[in-house]
Design a protein around this motif. Sequence first.
Motif, short mmCIF file in Angstrom:
data_model
loop_
_atom_site.label_atom_id
_atom_site.label_comp_id
_atom_site.label_asym_id
_atom_site.label_seq_id
_atom_site.Cartn_x
_atom_site.Cartn_y
_atom_site.Cartn_z
N ILE A 46 37.83 36.89 42.87
CA ILE A 46 39.12 37.43 42.91
C ILE A 46 39.41 38.10 44.16
O ILE A 46 38.70 39.18 44.61
CB ILE A 46 39.31 38.51 41.70
N GLY A 47 40.20 37.56 44.70
CA GLY A 47 40.90 38.15 46.03
C GLY A 47 39.95 37.94 47.24
O GLY A 47 40.10 38.37 48.31
N SER A 138 36.73 28.99 50.31
CA SER A 138 37.44 29.60 49.27
C SER A 138 36.85 29.53 47.86
O SER A 138 35.90 28.57 47.79
CB SER A 138 38.71 28.64 48.99
N LEU A 139 37.19 30.65 47.31
CA LEU A 139 36.42 30.88 45.91
C LEU A 139 37.57 30.97 44.73
O LEU A 139 37.13 30.95 43.50
CB LEU A 139 36.00 32.18 45.88
N ALA A 142 36.85 29.40 41.26
CA ALA A 142 35.41 29.35 40.93
C ALA A 142 34.87 29.59 39.66
O ALA A 142 35.39 30.75 39.03
CB ALA A 142 34.68 30.29 42.00
N VAL A 143 34.33 28.91 39.05
CA VAL A 143 33.57 29.38 37.62
C VAL A 143 32.13 29.94 38.04
O VAL A 143 31.37 29.74 38.66
CB VAL A 143 33.21 28.09 36.87
N PRO A 144 32.21 31.13 37.28
CA PRO A 144 30.84 31.84 37.45
C PRO A 144 29.46 31.18 37.18
O PRO A 144 29.53 30.41 36.22
CB PRO A 144 31.00 33.30 36.64
#
Length: 157
Positions: A46-47, A138-139, A142-144
């Motif tokens: 996030i961010g 970039s994330l 993104a899935v953990p």
Amino acid sequence: MAALVGLIGVARGGTATNTLTSQTTVSSACNVSGSTLAFGSAINPIGAGPVNGTSTLTIECTATTAYTVALSAGSNAGGAANFSARKMVNGAYTLGYQLYVDASRTSVWGNSTGGSTVYSGTGSGGVQSVTIYGQVPSLTGAVPGAYTDTVTVTVTY
């Protein structure tokens, strides 16, 4: 017996000389090993902006041996020269990333095809360290989970 004594007194020592040649051929040779390029073990997507990481290749080539180091596009890129599609996978989920020759992360490290470049060096006869610069650009979305890819390192000499 007197005649025998006279002959012994006349005998002299001597030397004989010659040369021999020593020869061998030293072949050019190289070895390479590497470590995992880890982008971090707990990235908060996030961010987050681009995430950078590095890894080191250890290369040992005979002195004066010119060599190049190529990296494959990875086992998940979908093609041998598909460097722009490098990705790590976590089951059905993917995370794009890139590997670079330079610290400014502008020259994609590949095998000289598809707009990529290779690393060039000259052996010193000792161990040389070469840095691989990586980036997850970039994330977003993104899935953990744990993401991985396998890249083949090829040293040509």
